[in-house]
Design a protein around this motif. Structure first.
Motif, PDB file in Angstrom:
ATOM      1  N   LEU A  84      -5.776   4.002 -11.481  1.00  0.00           N
ATOM      2  CA  LEU A  84      -6.922   4.549 -12.363  1.00  0.00           C
ATOM      3  C   LEU A  84      -8.022   5.347 -11.442  1.00  0.00           C
ATOM      4  O   LEU A  84      -7.964   4.873 -10.365  1.00  0.00           O
ATOM      5  CB  LEU A  84      -7.494   3.513 -13.086  1.00  0.00           C
ATOM      6  N   ASN A  85      -8.767   6.384 -11.995  1.00  0.00           N
ATOM      7  CA  ASN A  85      -9.626   6.668 -11.384  1.00  0.00           C
ATOM      8  C   ASN A  85     -10.919   6.065 -11.156  1.00  0.00           C
ATOM      9  O   ASN A  85     -11.676   6.056 -10.297  1.00  0.00           O
ATOM     10  CB  ASN A  85      -9.892   8.072 -12.008  1.00  0.00           C
ATOM     11  N   HIS A  86     -10.994   5.264 -12.194  1.00  0.00           N
ATOM     12  CA  HIS A  86     -12.335   4.088 -12.159  1.00  0.00           C
ATOM     13  C   HIS A  86     -11.909   3.184 -13.091  1.00  0.00           C
ATOM     14  O   HIS A  86     -11.197   3.207 -13.840  1.00  0.00           O
ATOM     15  CB  HIS A  86     -13.429   4.845 -12.710  1.00  0.00           C
ATOM     16  N   GLN A  87     -12.765   2.026 -12.768  1.00  0.00           N
ATOM     17  CA  GLN A  87     -12.777   0.918 -13.533  1.00  0.00           C
ATOM     18  C   GLN A  87     -13.276   0.926 -14.839  1.00  0.00           C
ATOM     19  O   GLN A  87     -14.424   1.656 -14.978  1.00  0.00           O
ATOM     20  CB  GLN A  87     -13.433  -0.384 -12.690  1.00  0.00           C
ATOM     21  N   VAL A  88     -12.808   0.440 -16.063  1.00  0.00           N
ATOM     22  CA  VAL A  88     -13.277   0.919 -17.141  1.00  0.00           C
ATOM     23  C   VAL A  88     -14.249  -0.006 -17.708  1.00  0.00           C
ATOM     24  O   VAL A  88     -14.098  -1.135 -17.871  1.00  0.00           O
ATOM     25  CB  VAL A  88     -12.144   0.834 -18.394  1.00  0.00           C
ATOM     26  N   LYS A  89     -15.633   0.705 -17.568  1.00  0.00           N
ATOM     27  CA  LYS A  89     -16.601  -0.318 -18.038  1.00  0.00           C
ATOM     28  C   LYS A  89     -17.482   0.167 -19.384  1.00  0.00           C
ATOM     29  O   LYS A  89     -17.994  -0.593 -20.010  1.00  0.00           O
ATOM     30  CB  LYS A  89     -17.781  -0.347 -16.913  1.00  0.00           C
ATOM     31  N   ASN A 116      -2.954  -8.646 -18.995  1.00  0.00           N
ATOM     32  CA  ASN A 116      -2.798  -8.127 -17.385  1.00  0.00           C
ATOM     33  C   ASN A 116      -3.364  -6.891 -17.314  1.00  0.00           C
ATOM     34  O   ASN A 116      -4.227  -6.422 -16.564  1.00  0.00           O
ATOM     35  CB  ASN A 116      -1.514  -8.200 -17.045  1.00  0.00           C
ATOM     36  N   VAL A 117      -2.981  -5.919 -18.451  1.00  0.00           N
ATOM     37  CA  VAL A 117      -3.509  -4.737 -18.446  1.00  0.00           C
ATOM     38  C   VAL A 117      -4.818  -4.312 -18.606  1.00  0.00           C
ATOM     39  O   VAL A 117      -5.613  -3.560 -17.853  1.00  0.00           O
ATOM     40  CB  VAL A 117      -2.746  -3.669 -19.595  1.00  0.00           C
ATOM     41  N   ILE A 118      -5.233  -5.091 -19.445  1.00  0.00           N
ATOM     42  CA  ILE A 118      -6.888  -4.904 -19.754  1.00  0.00           C
ATOM     43  C   ILE A 118      -7.600  -5.635 -18.461  1.00  0.00           C
ATOM     44  O   ILE A 118      -8.593  -5.069 -18.184  1.00  0.00           O
ATOM     45  CB  ILE A 118      -7.386  -5.933 -20.860  1.00  0.00           C
ATOM     46  N   ALA A 119      -7.098  -6.588 -17.950  1.00  0.00           N
ATOM     47  CA  ALA A 119      -7.884  -7.159 -16.603  1.00  0.00           C
ATOM     48  C   ALA A 119      -7.746  -6.128 -15.411  1.00  0.00           C
ATOM     49  O   ALA A 119      -8.704  -5.895 -14.981  1.00  0.00           O
ATOM     50  CB  ALA A 119      -7.171  -8.658 -16.230  1.00  0.00           C
ATOM     51  N   ALA A 120      -6.479  -5.559 -15.451  1.00  0.00           N
ATOM     52  CA  ALA A 120      -6.561  -4.633 -14.370  1.00  0.00           C
ATOM     53  C   ALA A 120      -7.448  -3.321 -14.673  1.00  0.00           C
ATOM     54  O   ALA A 120      -8.046  -2.871 -13.947  1.00  0.00           O
ATOM     55  CB  ALA A 120      -5.088  -4.023 -14.082  1.00  0.00           C
TER      56      ALA A 120
END
Ligand SMILES: Cc1cc2nc3c(=O)[nH]c(=O)nc-3n(C[C@H](O)[C@H](O)[C@H](O)COP(=O)(O)OP(=O)(O)OC[C@H]3O[C@@H](n4cnc5c(N)ncnc54)[C@H](O)[C@@H]3O)c2cc1C
Ligand code: SF4
Ligand code: SF4
Lengths: 662, 270
Positions: free
Chosen positions: A535-540, A565-569
């Motif tokens: 991913l290019n950035h963490q989804v905040k 796991n996907v959401i956590a990652a």
């Protein structure tokens, strides 16, 4: 211990004969059910008995379950004690004292201690029923305070008390020793005041009390809900080894009867289920239809089938039903109940004795649709669209490719592409779900996956048809799909819909098609873990995300961790959980073809779930199913909770694929 | 007594496209269905059968593959199905079509009295609504078009009373039988075939009658018997209209654009 042989022997004989006759009557009724092989894979079956029956796994899943487990285990130990009791009543010389001393002493101690535990267990159980019974114990045909329940609990208590009374008196008389029977020893001290010459009378009294209660208890069993004492273990042995929704195919030959319009058209196991129900009410407590006030209650279905079966009569080799299976009143299941089921499988996941409530409902749907053409009005279009255009909305199949207007998407070709992306009807036609398809396509490209689609050639998987009981059209569709998949040499399939997922993966196996079917949450999980997808950035930007387990992904296919796991990652933190999560998750209301029907009875299932979500104040509800997406979006609108958005798991991840500065 | 239901097999028009070059219908791969109005006609016939015990005969003029549509009629409960198929019937306009259907109905009448002929209001491909009236005229039957309710069938008195759905009003009409009805969708909800009937219909016979059976003058049927022909099919040019914004990706912005546009044209009362 010298009972009167002349009285006892005939009494015992009559009791055992009557008991055998009662059991025979019931098993003969079970045998009117349709044949179904439930003997294959013995190892799994034995495991089932060990885990669920002897191990009481499901029983103990609820707070008070341990109490039942204790009574049950005590019961198993006391089977031996009571066996000895009945036999030595006839032949006093035949008793456990014949065993080597240490073993006999160990058994004496075990019986003594376990009887106390059982006594405590039934007292607690009675107290629970009287003072803190959960409301799901109540239903139309029984209640927590039913006389039957107290009769049974009372009998067990009486048996234990008689046991202690008998052995206490024996000890007081010096005929037994208290060394290995501390509780009975305690009882004997209470009898210290009894004059020695009366002790023998007391021994006789307790012996006969024990004998009579035991024989009455045994004979009452087959006529009560406590038949489950006899059938629960076999019921666990004969459990379905298939996924809950993968029901046997029907063979469409002329002159056949399809589905179940009368009890004898159900399978024998369905009828065994009826006698195995413990009336615990757990299925009722988790059923979305029952909870939202619809006329469906899974345990009532099981109960009505049993009552219906009992009302019919066996004449020579044929069974004559006493009343219609589908109809109104006790002993019949109403059409409204039958159409209320979302096939969420919560009932089956809750049942301590592995009863299969939902498949019975589907069998009755099969009858209504196929034999009677009787179903809610809304389904007529659905059925015709499915058959005519292979999608629920009746949209032109040529529109299946419209979702990727701006992308470069390749058709599947076994020689050049690895995976088939089975887009599905919702992914192809539903305007909201099309965004999910696009998000998923971007993810696949970003991870360098080689994939293609069937485009115009894609057909509906037929999930709704099958759950709605239109097995005939499902069968045609399944055969077409299997032929198509074979012709295209498809072996690996990605789906974004748990319904396509389960149908391709489990149901089509019945047609000889073995595919590697991967739900997109599983695929994305493995791509993130292996580092193929970065991913290019963490989804905040989506804030606090709550994850909803879809029934067909979770309960029906045990996929719980990958989406988490996907959401956590993607976000850096584990998703928020609904109060009811994992196997306790609560349906969105759209499964089992309910997606295509009006919800006119009771309150709305989706609102119940959204209200639950609101408690945790999430910013985003994350789903992994197109139906959940629709139901949640609608629910949020209805509750005016527009501060919350609904996203599919692929959209959450695709968010992280955007360049940082956007 | 017989009820004859005329069913036309039509291409599923939601899937039909017109070839922009040749101006003809692109028919490849397009599934055929029973003309939707005709399924309501069939349903009504089946209800009358359930009520009065008349026999239902489904009739269709078309190419051999129209048999599939007739088989579906058998699957919902039609007693007999007859396909009128012959090269010489091809290329028919509404006049020639009515001639063939009328002749077939007359032939049926020789075997058993025809009490009612039920047709759809119109087809979804030809859309002329002429065939039903054409049959009534040719066979001298009462003509009851746009029926949305059948009020009464008096078999002994040979009378039928129906309600017709007209622009903004209804009309209740009584007429002697035999009568030809064309029906609208509001009339009923077509039934769904049961599986036993479907399975059974799979090997029931769909009779085929060609012109040897009907013995019509070849100048009154098919292309030769058709005074009208189609000179061109085309999609009308879109004279007005435009697509505003991108509602899929930006619903809010698009609504705003739309409202502004309507306001600027003074089309919204403010
Ligand atoms: C533009 C155009 C081009 C055409 N080109 C050709 C061509 O090249 N070749 C060709 O063969 N035909 C062609 N036709 C078909 C033919 O002219 C008409 O479709 C046919 O005569 C029926 O008319 P309709 O579809 O308008 O039916 P309508 O009059 O609208 O139909 C009313 C009712 O009559 C009954 N009915 C109509 N037709 C039949 C049928 N065949 N069998 C049983 N019942 C029926 C049905 O109950 C129907 O609901 C063309 C039609 C049009 C409009
Ligand atoms: S499957 Fe779900 S909706 Fe159906 S009876 Fe069971 S719990 Fe209720
Ligand atoms: S069906 Fe199972 S869960 Fe439901 S009441 Fe009976 S035993 Fe309990």
């Amino acid at each position: 211990m010298t009972p009167n042989f002349i009285i006892y022997a005939p009494l015992l004989a009559v009791s055992l004969l009557f008991f055998s006759w009662s059991c025979y009557k019931r098993f003969a009724l079970i045998a009117v059910g349709q044949p179904e092989n439930r003997f294959e894979q013995l190892d799994q079956r034995i495991m089932g008995v060990l885990t669920y029956a002897l191990g009481q796994k499901r029983v103990m899943a609820r707070s008070f379950g341990l109490n039942h487990a204790v009574i049950f285990w005590a019961f198993l130990v006391l089977l031996l004690a009571n066996g000895e009791f009945l036999i030595s009543g006839l032949f006093p010389a035949l008793n456990l004292a014949l065993l080597p001393g240490p073993i006999h002493h160990l058994l004496q101690f075990a019986f003594d201690a376990v009887s106390l535990l059982a006594l405590a267990g039934v007292v607690l159980a009675a107290g629970r029923r009287l003072f803190f019974a959960p409301d799901y114990m109540e239903t139309s045909y029984t209640s927590a305070k039913s006389a039957e329940a107290f009769l049974i609990l009372g009998s067990i208590a009486l048996l234990m008390l008689a046991y202690f009374g008998l052995h206490g008196a024996m000890i007081a008389m010096g005929k037994e020793s208290a060394t290995y029977m501390p509780v009975s020893g305690l009882a004997s001290t209470l009898l210290a005041a009894v004059p020695a010459e009366n002790l023998q009378a007391l021994v006789s009294f307790f012996w006969w009390l024990h004998a009579l209660v035991l024989l009455l208890f045994i004979n009452y069993l087959p006529h009560s809900k406590h038949m489950h004492i006899l059938t629960a273990i076999p019921n666990c042995f004969f459990k379905s080894l298939e996924k809950p929704n993968t029901q046997p195919r029907e063979e469409f030959v002329k002159g056949g009867r399809f589905g179940a319009g009368s009890v004898d058209q159900l399978a024998w196991k369905d009828l065994l289920d009826g006698f195995s129900c413990t009336e615990c009410g757990r299925c009722q407590s988790v059923c979305p239809a029952a909870i939202t006030g619809k006329p469906l209650n899974p345990r009532q279905v099981v109960h009505d089938i049993k009552i219906n079966l009992l009302k019919g009569s066996l004449e020579q080799d044929s069974y004559v039903p006493g009343q219609p299976l589908i109809g109104t009143g006790e002993g019949s299941v109403s059409e409204d109940a039958i159409w209320s089921c979302t096939t969420c499988g919560a009932c089956m996941a809750a049942c301590p004795v592995l009863i299969e409530q939902m498949p019975k409902v589907v069998k009755m749907r099969r009858h209504l649709v196929q034999m009677k053409s009787q179903f809610p009005e809304e389904l007529l279009n659905l059925f015709e669209n499915m058959e005519g255009r292979s999608n629920p909305w009746g949209i032109a199949p040529t529109d299946r490719t419209k979702w990727y207007a701006t992308m470069d998407v390749k058709p599947f070709d076994a020689d050049t592409t690895e995976y088939l992306l089975y887009v599905g009807c919702a992914g192809s036609f539903d305007s909201r779900q099309k965004h999910v398809t696009v998000a998923l396509a971007h993810i696949l490209d970003a991870a360098g996956i080689s994939w293609g689609i069937l485009g115009k050639e894609e057909l509906c998987c037929g999930d709704s048809l099958r759950r709605l009981g239109n097995e005939f059209v499902f069968d045609k569709l399944a055969k077409q799909n299997v032929a198509l998949f074979n012709e295209k040499r498809i072996t690996k399939v990605i789906t974004q819909c748990p319904h396509c997922f389960t149908t391709l993966k489990n149901d089509y196996r019945q047609y000889g098609l073995e595919l590697e079917v991967i739900h997109h949450s599983e695929l994305i999980d493995s791509l993130l873990t292996s580092g193929k997808l970065k991913l290019n950035h963490q989804v905040k930007e989506l804030g606090k995300i709550a994850f909803h387990d879809s029934c067909y992904l979770g309960r029906h296919n045990d996929v719980y961790d990958p989406p988490r796991n996907v959401i956590a990652a993607a976000t850096g933190s584990a998703p928020q959980e609904f109060e009811r999560n994992h196997e306790n998750s609560f349906c969105c209301g759209a499964g089992g073809g309910r997606m295509w029907m009006e919800e006119q009875l009771g309150s709305r299932i989706n609102l119940n779930r959204i209200e639950e979500a609101l408690a945790g104040k999430p910013d985003t509800l994350c789903v992994s199913c197109p139906y959940c997406l629709t139901m949640f979006a609608d629910g949020i609108k209805d509750l005016q909770a527009d501060q919350i958005q609904v996203k599919d798991i692929a959209e959450v991840v695709a968010e992280g694929l955007r360049p940082v500065n956007q | 007594m017989l009820i004859v239901v005329c069913i036309k097999q039509v291409p599923d028009t939601t899937q039909v496209q017109i070839d922009p070059v040749t101006n003809t219908l692109v028919r490849e791969g397009i599934p055929f269905i029973a003309n939707p109005y005709d399924t309501h006609a069939l349903e009504e016939a089946l209800r009358l059968k359930d009520q009065f015990g008349m026999r239902v005969v489904a009739v269709s003029m078309g190419p051999p593959n129209a048999e599939a549509t007739l088989r579906k009629a058998l699957a919902v409960g039609a007693d007999e199905a007859i396909l009128l198929s012959d090269r010489v019937f091809g290329g028919a306009d509404t006049l020639a079509t009515s001639n063939v259907l009328s002749a077939a109905i007359k032939k049926l009448n020789e075997q058993e009295e025809v009490g009612l002929v039920l047709c759809g209001k119109q087809t979804i491909d030809g859309d002329t609504a002429q065939v039903g009236p054409g049959i009534a005229t040719r066979n001298g039957y009462s003509q009851l078009t746009l029926v949305d309710r059948v009020d009464q069938v008096d078999l002994a008195g040979k009378k039928i009373r129906v309600r017709r759905k007209l622009e903004g009003r209804h009309e209740i009409v009584e007429a002697p039988m035999p009568a030809m009805l064309t029906v609208v969708r509001e009339l009923n909800r077509p039934r769904y075939p049961t599986v036993p009937l479907r399975l059974e219909s799979e090997d029931r016979e769909v009779k085929v009658w060609n012109n040897e059976a009907l013995k019509l003058d070849v100048n009154s049927i098919g292309l030769k018997g058709s005074p009208t022909w189609v000179s061109r099919i085309f999609s009308p040019e879109r004279e007005k209209g435009e697509i505003v914004g991108d509602g899929l990706h930006d619903p809010k912005g698009t609504s705003r654009l739309l409202i502004e546009k309507l306001l600027s044209k003074d089309l919204l009362p403010v």
